[in-house]
Scaffold this motif. Structure first.
Motif, PDB file in Angstrom:
ATOM      1  N   GLN A  85      37.954  41.547 -25.874  1.00 25.97           N
ATOM      2  CA  GLN A  85      37.090  41.752 -24.717  1.00 25.97           C
ATOM      3  C   GLN A  85      35.644  41.988 -25.137  1.00 25.97           C
ATOM      4  OE1 GLN A  85      38.663  44.815 -22.178  1.00 25.97           O
ATOM      5  NE2 GLN A  85      40.368  43.567 -21.469  1.00 25.97           N
ATOM      6  N   ALA A  86      35.448  42.776 -26.200  1.00 24.00           N
ATOM      7  CA  ALA A  86      34.088  43.025 -26.685  1.00 24.00           C
ATOM      8  C   ALA A  86      33.439  41.729 -27.155  1.00 24.00           C
ATOM      9  CB  ALA A  86      34.112  44.049 -27.810  1.00 24.00           C
ATOM     10  N   LEU A  87      34.222  40.860 -27.780  1.00 24.13           N
ATOM     11  CA  LEU A  87      33.679  39.586 -28.240  1.00 24.13           C
ATOM     12  C   LEU A  87      33.272  38.711 -27.057  1.00 24.13           C
ATOM     13  CD1 LEU A  87      33.026  37.757 -30.603  1.00 24.13           C
ATOM     14  CD2 LEU A  87      35.407  36.980 -30.601  1.00 24.13           C
ATOM     15  N   ARG A  88      34.063  38.716 -26.003  1.00 27.48           N
ATOM     16  CA  ARG A  88      33.689  37.968 -24.798  1.00 27.48           C
ATOM     17  C   ARG A  88      32.343  38.457 -24.253  1.00 27.48           C
ATOM     18  NH1 ARG A  88      37.445  35.280 -21.355  1.00 27.48           N
ATOM     19  NH2 ARG A  88      39.298  34.675 -22.527  1.00 27.48           N
ATOM     20  N   ALA A  89      32.205  39.766 -24.173  1.00 27.94           N
ATOM     21  CA  ALA A  89      30.952  40.326 -23.656  1.00 27.94           C
ATOM     22  C   ALA A  89      29.782  40.013 -24.584  1.00 27.94           C
ATOM     23  CB  ALA A  89      31.093  41.834 -23.479  1.00 27.94           C
ATOM     24  N   ALA A  90      30.010  40.095 -25.885  1.00 29.11           N
ATOM     25  CA  ALA A  90      28.932  39.828 -26.842  1.00 29.11           C
ATOM     26  C   ALA A  90      28.472  38.376 -26.795  1.00 29.11           C
ATOM     27  CB  ALA A  90      29.399  40.185 -28.253  1.00 29.11           C
ATOM     28  N   LEU A  91      29.391  37.453 -26.563  1.00 28.86           N
ATOM     29  CA  LEU A  91      29.017  36.041 -26.499  1.00 28.86           C
ATOM     30  C   LEU A  91      28.190  35.730 -25.252  1.00 28.86           C
ATOM     31  CD1 LEU A  91      32.363  34.366 -27.665  1.00 28.86           C
ATOM     32  CD2 LEU A  91      30.207  34.465 -28.933  1.00 28.86           C
ATOM     33  N   VAL A  92      28.433  36.470 -24.185  1.00 26.46           N
ATOM     34  CA  VAL A  92      27.719  36.221 -22.921  1.00 26.46           C
ATOM     35  C   VAL A  92      26.426  37.026 -22.838  1.00 26.46           C
ATOM     36  CG1 VAL A  92      27.910  36.544 -20.419  1.00 26.46           C
ATOM     37  CG2 VAL A  92      29.817  35.572 -21.696  1.00 26.46           C
ATOM     38  N   ALA A  93      26.335  38.131 -23.569  1.00 27.62           N
ATOM     39  CA  ALA A  93      25.204  39.048 -23.424  1.00 27.62           C
ATOM     40  C   ALA A  93      23.840  38.387 -23.620  1.00 27.62           C
ATOM     41  CB  ALA A  93      25.370  40.231 -24.379  1.00 27.62           C
ATOM     42  N   PRO A  94      23.617  37.557 -24.675  1.00 28.54           N
ATOM     43  CA  PRO A  94      22.280  36.950 -24.828  1.00 28.54           C
ATOM     44  C   PRO A  94      21.877  36.104 -23.627  1.00 28.54           C
ATOM     45  CG  PRO A  94      23.548  36.733 -26.858  1.00 28.54           C
ATOM     46  CD  PRO A  94      24.499  37.228 -25.814  1.00 28.54           C
ATOM     47  N   ALA A  95      22.816  35.317 -23.101  1.00 28.34           N
ATOM     48  CA  ALA A  95      22.504  34.495 -21.929  1.00 28.34           C
ATOM     49  C   ALA A  95      22.208  35.372 -20.719  1.00 28.34           C
ATOM     50  CB  ALA A  95      23.666  33.549 -21.626  1.00 28.34           C
ATOM     51  N   ALA A  96      22.936  36.488 -20.578  1.00 28.08           N
ATOM     52  CA  ALA A  96      22.705  37.391 -19.446  1.00 28.08           C
ATOM     53  C   ALA A  96      21.325  38.034 -19.531  1.00 28.08           C
ATOM     54  CB  ALA A  96      23.793  38.467 -19.404  1.00 28.08           C
ATOM     55  N   VAL A  97      20.920  38.417 -20.743  1.00 26.77           N
ATOM     56  CA  VAL A  97      19.597  39.025 -20.919  1.00 26.77           C
ATOM     57  C   VAL A  97      18.504  38.016 -20.589  1.00 26.77           C
ATOM     58  CG1 VAL A  97      18.006  39.970 -22.626  1.00 26.77           C
ATOM     59  CG2 VAL A  97      20.385  40.741 -22.590  1.00 26.77           C
ATOM     60  N   LEU A  98      18.637  36.794 -21.080  1.00 30.08           N
ATOM     61  CA  LEU A  98      17.648  35.754 -20.778  1.00 30.08           C
ATOM     62  C   LEU A  98      17.602  35.455 -19.285  1.00 30.08           C
ATOM     63  CD1 LEU A  98      18.237  33.264 -23.742  1.00 30.08           C
ATOM     64  CD2 LEU A  98      16.261  34.752 -23.393  1.00 30.08           C
ATOM     65  N   TRP A  99      18.778  35.424 -18.667  1.00 28.77           N
ATOM     66  CA  TRP A  99      18.848  35.149 -17.230  1.00 28.77           C
ATOM     67  C   TRP A  99      18.105  36.224 -16.439  1.00 28.77           C
ATOM     68  CZ3 TRP A  99      21.588  38.144 -13.511  1.00 28.77           C
ATOM     69  CH2 TRP A  99      21.667  37.568 -12.242  1.00 28.77           C
ATOM     70  N   TRP A 100      18.354  37.499 -16.743  1.00 29.07           N
ATOM     71  CA  TRP A 100      17.706  38.571 -15.993  1.00 29.07           C
ATOM     72  C   TRP A 100      16.202  38.591 -16.265  1.00 29.07           C
ATOM     73  CZ3 TRP A 100      18.504  41.063 -11.817  1.00 29.07           C
ATOM     74  CH2 TRP A 100      17.782  42.218 -11.524  1.00 29.07           C
ATOM     75  N   THR A 101      15.797  38.272 -17.490  1.00 27.57           N
ATOM     76  CA  THR A 101      14.367  38.176 -17.790  1.00 27.57           C
ATOM     77  C   THR A 101      13.706  37.099 -16.946  1.00 27.57           C
ATOM     78  OG1 THR A 101      14.768  38.922 -20.070  1.00 27.57           O
ATOM     79  CG2 THR A 101      12.676  37.805 -19.623  1.00 27.57           C
ATOM     80  N   ALA A 102      14.387  35.960 -16.810  1.00 28.61           N
ATOM     81  CA  ALA A 102      13.857  34.880 -15.972  1.00 28.61           C
ATOM     82  C   ALA A 102      13.767  35.317 -14.516  1.00 28.61           C
ATOM     83  CB  ALA A 102      14.737  33.634 -16.110  1.00 28.61           C
ATOM     84  N   VAL A 103      14.762  36.063 -14.055  1.00 28.36           N
ATOM     85  CA  VAL A 103      14.740  36.566 -12.669  1.00 28.36           C
ATOM     86  C   VAL A 103      13.518  37.446 -12.445  1.00 28.36           C
ATOM     87  CG1 VAL A 103      15.903  38.142 -11.076  1.00 28.36           C
ATOM     88  CG2 VAL A 103      17.223  36.399 -12.286  1.00 28.36           C
ATOM     89  N   LEU A 104      13.242  38.344 -13.380  1.00 27.55           N
ATOM     90  CA  LEU A 104      12.085  39.222 -13.233  1.00 27.55           C
ATOM     91  C   LEU A 104      10.776  38.434 -13.290  1.00 27.55           C
ATOM     92  CD1 LEU A 104      13.142  42.311 -15.394  1.00 27.55           C
ATOM     93  CD2 LEU A 104      13.198  42.080 -12.909  1.00 27.55           C
ATOM     94  N   LEU A 105      10.707  37.430 -14.153  1.00 27.02           N
ATOM     95  CA  LEU A 105       9.478  36.637 -14.270  1.00 27.02           C
ATOM     96  C   LEU A 105       9.243  35.784 -13.032  1.00 27.02           C
ATOM     97  CD1 LEU A 105       9.664  35.503 -18.013  1.00 27.02           C
ATOM     98  CD2 LEU A 105       8.180  37.249 -17.000  1.00 27.02           C
ATOM     99  N   LEU A 106      10.312  35.420 -12.340  1.00 30.42           N
ATOM    100  CA  LEU A 106      10.153  34.655 -11.103  1.00 30.42           C
ATOM    101  C   LEU A 106       9.641  35.516  -9.951  1.00 30.42           C
ATOM    102  CD1 LEU A 106      13.376  32.432 -11.177  1.00 30.42           C
ATOM    103  CD2 LEU A 106      11.012  31.621 -11.267  1.00 30.42           C
TER     104      LEU A 106
END
Length: 230
Positions: A85-106
């Motif tokens: 489960q931790a590996l699943r979260a770790a694989l998705v975490a970078p994309a989630a961080v980039l996604w939220w950064t894009a949301v804030l920049l928009l």
């Protein structure tokens, strides 16, 4: 441990629910970018509500993160479920961080709520989604609990603000004097859901011994052995 994690990364990556995650990500970005696309000038309150809605959309994607059609085949393997489960979260975490950064920049800077505080809210909501998914995996044998957890998260998002007493309010606006205290509560909520996720990770001892993959054949032991034919 590092070698084992590298060996698992590829198979886990292929089993991630990319369709659900991608759909939630695209929808969230479209919602965040709607004011720019339409030329609208939302008020700070409308912008805050929009960002909270985007965070909820992201969380609804994450409830599917622990769905695994092969769950009953992977349960007996030596690799513990918390690591998977931790590996699943770790694989998705970078994309989630980039996604939220894009949301804030928009979001136009002049009407954007404090980035750190709204990010804390988003993290707590997404943590709640993951904790709910982990609890569903632990408490049920359902290989794909995501839809049920998504429904529960939506009900919580709708009814929660109506049931929480005003002095414990979470959804306040930046110019409300309760804003700092509300985000203290968001931090406590985030810590609580992390604990729930950690507690829900291990396979229950009683279930671990009973679960076998579908189609598995039980080989009888020698006469007199436990489970054998005497």
């Amino acid at each position: 441990m590092r070698r084992l994690t590298r060996a698992l990364a590829g198979p886990v990556w292929r089993t991630l629910p990319w369709r659900a995650l991608g759909s939630a990500g695209v929808l969230g970005l479209l919602l965040a970018g709607t004011p720019r696309l339409t030329g609208a000038e939302p008020s700070p309150w409308q912008t805050l509500t929009l960002l909270r809605g985007v965070a909820l959309v992201g969380a609804l994607g994450l409830v599917f993160l622990l769905d695994d059609r092969a769950r009953h085949l992977t349960a007996p393997v030596p690799t513990r479920r918390p690591l998977r489960q931790a590996l699943r979260a770790a694989l998705v975490a970078p994309a989630a961080v980039l996604w939220w950064t894009a949301v804030l920049l928009l979001t136009p800077a002049g009407i954007r709520p404090p980035a750190g505080d709204i990010t804390l809210e988003a993290a707590a909501i997404c943590g709640l989604a993951l904790a709910g998914a982990a609890a569903a995996v632990r408490l049920t044998d359902e290989p794909r609990p995501g839809p049920g957890v998504a429904a529960a998260l939506l009900v919580t998002a709708v009814l929660g603000p109506l049931l929480i007493p005003a002095e414990w309010a979470l959804l306040v606006v930046p110019d409300d004097p309760r804003w700092p205290a509300a985000h203290d509560r968001w931090a406590v909520l985030l810590a609580a859901v992390v604990v729930v996720w950690a507690v829900s990770g291990p396979e229950p001892l009683g279930r671990r011994g009973r679960r076998r993959p579908p189609g598995a054949v039980t080989v009888p032991g020698p006469p007199g052995a436990p489970g054998g034919h005497g």
